[in-house]
Design an enzyme around this catalytic site. Sequence first.
Site, PDB file in Angstrom:
ATOM      1  CG  ASP A 190      -1.828   1.242   1.330  1.00 12.80           C
ATOM      2  OD1 ASP A 190      -2.379   1.429  -0.012  1.00 12.80           O
ATOM      3  OD2 ASP A 190      -1.997   1.707   2.161  1.00 12.80           O
ATOM      4  CD  GLU A 276      -5.301   0.595  -3.438  1.00 12.47           C
ATOM      5  OE1 GLU A 276      -6.415   0.628  -2.977  1.00 12.47           O
ATOM      6  OE2 GLU A 276      -4.476   1.430  -2.870  1.00 12.47           O
ATOM      7  CG  ASP A 363      -1.192   3.440   6.826  1.00  8.71           C
ATOM      8  OD1 ASP A 363      -2.015   3.850   5.884  1.00  8.71           O
ATOM      9  OD2 ASP A 363      -0.389   4.150   7.592  1.00  8.71           O
TER      10      ASP A 363
END
Length: 418
Positions: A190, A276, A363
């Site tokens: 992330d 992502e 996170d």
Amino acid sequence: MYKHGKVDTMYRAVKVRIYPTDEQESYLAQCFGNTRWLWNYMLNATTTAYKETGKGLSKVAMDKLLPGLKKEYEWLGLAYSQVLQRVTFNLSGAFVNFFEGRAKYPNFKSKHGKQSIQYPQNVKLMPQDSVIKFPGSLGLMKTVFHKELPDAKFTTVTISRKGDGRYYASILFNQEDTPIVAIRDAIGVDLGLKNFAITSVGSKYDLPKKQLALLEKNKKRKQRKLAKKTDKTSNKRRKAKRLVARISSKIARVREDFLHKLSRKIAYENQVICVEDLAVKNMVKNPNLAKAISDQGWGMFLTMLKYKAERFGHTYFEIGRFFPSSQLCSETLLLIPMLQNGYDSLSVRFVDCPHCQKQHDRDINAAINIRNEGLRLWALGTSASALGGDVRPKSSGRKKSMKTEAIPHELGSPHHTR
């Protein structure tokens, strides 16, 4: 462990620093100017032909114009012939990318900023003598080989001059990469602003912020001095402009060095890397966060992560950008009320989940969700991957090592309790 991919042939570029003599610098300046002029001439001719006839100029048609141009402009022949032919090859490829929807329309080249030429043949690498032998008038050039070259055939050598006056040679090798046995099955990554990268195993990585802050401060000081020199033809302004370019290049190299080390570490250690699909171009439209997002270098990092994973025979997978990875509990996959309804304060780093009765680092929790969703989609054979950069797939609708190490800061387990 997951199955490795097959041994595949890939291109790999090794970038080395070169030190041309004064005569060689003068010759390179001539070649840069010739190739830049030829690119602009052919681009204008192709655009004009397309407007008049509905068809542009092919590479063969552009090559047929070269002999006549050399007779009309004798200085054009000072550059090595294959260097000029490479210009038409690259321009033709740029138009192919444009018409297939992978890139924007080719731009005219400027004499300011980075300059480059390509040698497709007749270049000899001599690392034992610390030189590269170029064909034609260029000859032997002093080179620093900072790493051992791959035992493979190289195809092209690109000479470039950056805005700070440094010269580099990028050597493109065609080699077979052997898959590497990873130490971990899968990982989720992330990307954020507070920490650059957070992994599903609890590691957090940060850019060298102190070093970059000092360099940015130095850059602003030099930019103020440059702004005071209003005479654009003076040597003092030219010198001040060069100093700004040098500090800008230093900032870029420090950031790129960190991204290379971190991307290699993650790609080398993990069989499947899940991230992502970030829309960085849309994210920088926010005026409050535009600079902070741009300074992170997320797009460059994902590009590095992808090609390095492929080099090691590992899998790089991107999930959809609209997947609510930061709002779901990684244990129950239920929405955490505290993070619903657009509540996304960066000051809140730990959240309590009423479903599993645990406290999550938001996170790390997001990274775990990215990993799990990536593995789920990968098992189904569904992909939302994107190459990024200026050239993208058609849609349906190296340098010296620096001292900074990409060492993870271990925060703790995904269910850390304060």
